[in-house]
Design an enzyme around this catalytic site. Structure first.
Site, mmCIF file in Angstrom:
data_model
loop_
_atom_site.group_PDB
_atom_site.id
_atom_site.type_symbol
_atom_site.label_atom_id
_atom_site.label_comp_id
_atom_site.label_asym_id
_atom_site.label_seq_id
_atom_site.Cartn_x
_atom_site.Cartn_y
_atom_site.Cartn_z
ATOM 1 N N TRP A 102 0.369 -1.127 0.459
ATOM 2 C CA TRP A 102 0.351 0.394 0.201
ATOM 3 C C TRP A 102 1.312 1.181 -0.545
ATOM 4 O O TRP A 102 0.821 2.199 -0.326
ATOM 5 C CB TRP A 102 -0.951 -0.149 0.854
ATOM 6 C CG TRP A 102 -2.065 -0.964 0.689
ATOM 7 C CD1 TRP A 102 -2.095 -1.823 1.627
ATOM 8 C CD2 TRP A 102 -3.101 -0.911 0.254
ATOM 9 N NE1 TRP A 102 -3.338 -2.720 2.020
ATOM 10 C CE2 TRP A 102 -3.884 -2.340 0.290
ATOM 11 C CE3 TRP A 102 -3.648 -0.707 -1.057
ATOM 12 C CZ2 TRP A 102 -4.845 -3.758 -0.378
ATOM 13 C CZ3 TRP A 102 -4.348 -1.652 -2.041
ATOM 14 C CH2 TRP A 102 -4.969 -2.950 -1.560
ATOM 15 N N ASP A 169 -2.070 7.677 5.769
ATOM 16 C CA ASP A 169 -2.307 6.090 6.049
ATOM 17 C C ASP A 169 -2.477 4.841 7.047
ATOM 18 O O ASP A 169 -2.172 4.360 7.853
ATOM 19 C CB ASP A 169 -1.710 5.308 4.637
ATOM 20 C CG ASP A 169 -3.323 3.954 3.880
ATOM 21 O OD1 ASP A 169 -3.980 4.265 5.112
ATOM 22 O OD2 ASP A 169 -2.608 3.722 2.913
ATOM 23 N N LYS A 193 -12.096 -0.827 7.596
ATOM 24 C CA LYS A 193 -11.291 -2.039 8.751
ATOM 25 C C LYS A 193 -11.350 -1.497 9.842
ATOM 26 O O LYS A 193 -10.204 -1.911 10.027
ATOM 27 C CB LYS A 193 -9.885 -2.543 8.477
ATOM 28 C CG LYS A 193 -9.918 -2.586 6.774
ATOM 29 C CD LYS A 193 -8.315 -2.518 6.193
ATOM 30 C CE LYS A 193 -7.818 -3.025 4.835
ATOM 31 N NZ LYS A 193 -7.088 -2.126 3.791
HETATM 32 C C1 LIG Z 1 -6.738 -1.709 2.116
HETATM 33 C C2 LIG Z 1 -6.012 -0.879 2.307
HETATM 34 C C3 LIG Z 1 -5.756 0.065 1.459
HETATM 35 C C4 LIG Z 1 -6.848 0.066 0.797
HETATM 36 O O1 LIG Z 1 -7.894 0.278 -0.046
HETATM 37 P P1 LIG Z 1 -9.051 0.810 -0.369
HETATM 38 O O2 LIG Z 1 -10.149 1.500 0.274
HETATM 39 O O3 LIG Z 1 -9.395 -0.667 -0.566
HETATM 40 O O4 LIG Z 1 -8.709 1.285 -1.260
HETATM 41 C C5 LIG Z 1 -5.056 0.690 1.389
HETATM 42 N N1 LIG Z 1 -3.826 1.115 2.395
HETATM 43 C C6 LIG Z 1 -3.735 -0.075 3.533
HETATM 44 C C7 LIG Z 1 -3.092 0.230 4.963
HETATM 45 C C8 LIG Z 1 -4.977 -0.977 3.613
HETATM 46 O O5 LIG Z 1 -5.479 -1.557 4.152
#
Ligand SMILES: *Cc1c(COP(=O)(O)O)cnc(C)c1O
Length: 357
Positions: A102, A169, A193
């Protein structure tokens, strides 16, 4: 009623009472005489959902004055590009910490809008640790990090002191532990999440950093437009935001982020101690960087993995298969996963060891 122990990485488990209340609202929402699925986002009822959700995030994370909380779509993946589009001019440089797939995707997107300096990377070690030995130059526009690496099971246990704007992020560990929001100028997280169902992305941004790039930005990708529109510049993901609100209410009732952190430490300790004790299993990443949200482990004898997985599935544990880039198993243990589910998994590990003795 769901009856599995859901270790899925995302979309993931949410509290049972949230499912029940959301299901009720699909049939008939409050006193509106309508389903939450058909109601206009311009009604006072839904406007109050957005307002309450924003307020809950502000309260739960103790967001200081001067920050805005907005809901946008496109997932965390859209933020990889939206963030540099709004913050980085062509001739400016941003620093990125490359700690996983990511993080790597985020820095690739930033290269479309400006210069990128990869300050450190653990890519050569299959992202099995968090690099710590790096400096953040003070002439960068911002420093980007990923607080928890969902695929590899590593997590920043603390954040570096950054002389420039720090952006993060936090998709897979937001609201799982206390963080000092004032240390960041922008935080983003896909909802699926720890916040709610997929379709919604939370952005927490310090207003004073916006409006400084010279490029033109299309409205839907402009943070300022979404702030001015109160997250309703266009039709927002009504149901996703509604369920997020229910989950945030649940979280507050449980004792907030502090209590979540206590539970998450307890859950992670239970599983990591079994991984370390059990002669059949081993963890995949540096012990000091171990994530409390996504726990990755393999078997010393990879030939046994299929059989173990079958036994775990038979015990009701789902979502355990590791990401293809790590293999083995990944137990994602987001806020709503109870300690009792972790205990079921640990018991299966013990039984499997006894079976193989
Ligand atoms: C799941 C995840 C993403 C991607 O998320 P989307 O909403 O599917 O674009 C990005 N960064 C991290 C740390 C993630 O766990």
């Amino acid at each position: 009623m769901p009856n599995k122990h859901n270790f899925g990485a995302g979309p993931c488990i949410l509290p049972q009472e949230v499912f029940e209340e959301a299901a009720q609202a699909v049939l008939s929402w409050g006193n509106t005489g309508l389903s939450i699925l058909e109601i206009s986002h311009r009604t006072p009822e839904f406007e109050s959902v957005v307002a309450e959700s924003v307020q809950l995030i502000k309260d739960l994370m103790q967001v200081p004055d001067g920050y805005e909380v907005i809901f946008v779509q496109g997932g965390a993946s859209l933020q990889f590009g939206m963030l540099p589009m709004n913050l980085l001019n062509d001739n400016e440089t941003a620093g990125y910490l490359d700690t996983g797939v990511w993080a790597n995707k985020a820095l690739k997107e930033a290269k479309l809008f400006g210069q990128v300096n990869v300050l450190a990377s653990s890519k050569d070690a299959n992202y099995s640790f968090i690099p710590k030995d790096f400096d953040i130059p003070s002439d960068l526009k911002y420093f980007h990090c990923t607080s928890n690496n969902t695929i590899y099971g590593t997590q920043l246990q603390s954040f570096p002191k950054s002389p420039v704007s720090m952006v993060c992020d936090m998709s897979s560990d937001i609201l799982s532990r206390e963080v000092n929001v004032a240390d960041f100028d922008l935080i983003y997280a896909g909802a699926q999440k720890n916040i709610g169902p997929a379709g919604n992305t939370v952005v927490i941004v310090k207003s004073s950093i916006l409006g400084k790039v010279t490029r033109k930005i299309t409205s839907m990708l402009d943070y300022q437009i979404h702030i001015e529109g109160g997250s309703m510049y266009n039709t927002p993901p009504v149901f996703s935001i509604y369920v997020a609100m229910l989950n945030l209410r649940w979280l507050k009732k449980q004792g907030g982020v502090k209590e979540m952190e206590r539970r998450n430490i307890e859950k992670a300790n239970l599983l990591y101690s079994e991984i370390d004790r059990n002669s059949l299993f081993k963890g995949t990443c540096a012990v000091e960087d171990r994530s409390k949200m996504n726990i990755c482990f393999v078997m010393n004898d990879a030939n046994l993995e299929k059989e173990f997985l079958q036994m775990a599935v038979a015990a009701g544990c789902v979502g355990l298969k590791g990401h293809r880039s790590v293999g083995g198993f990944r137990a994602s243990m987001y806020n709503a996963l109870p300690l009792s589910s972790v205990q079921v998994l640990v018991d299966v590990m013990k039984q499997f060891e006894a079976l193989k003795k």
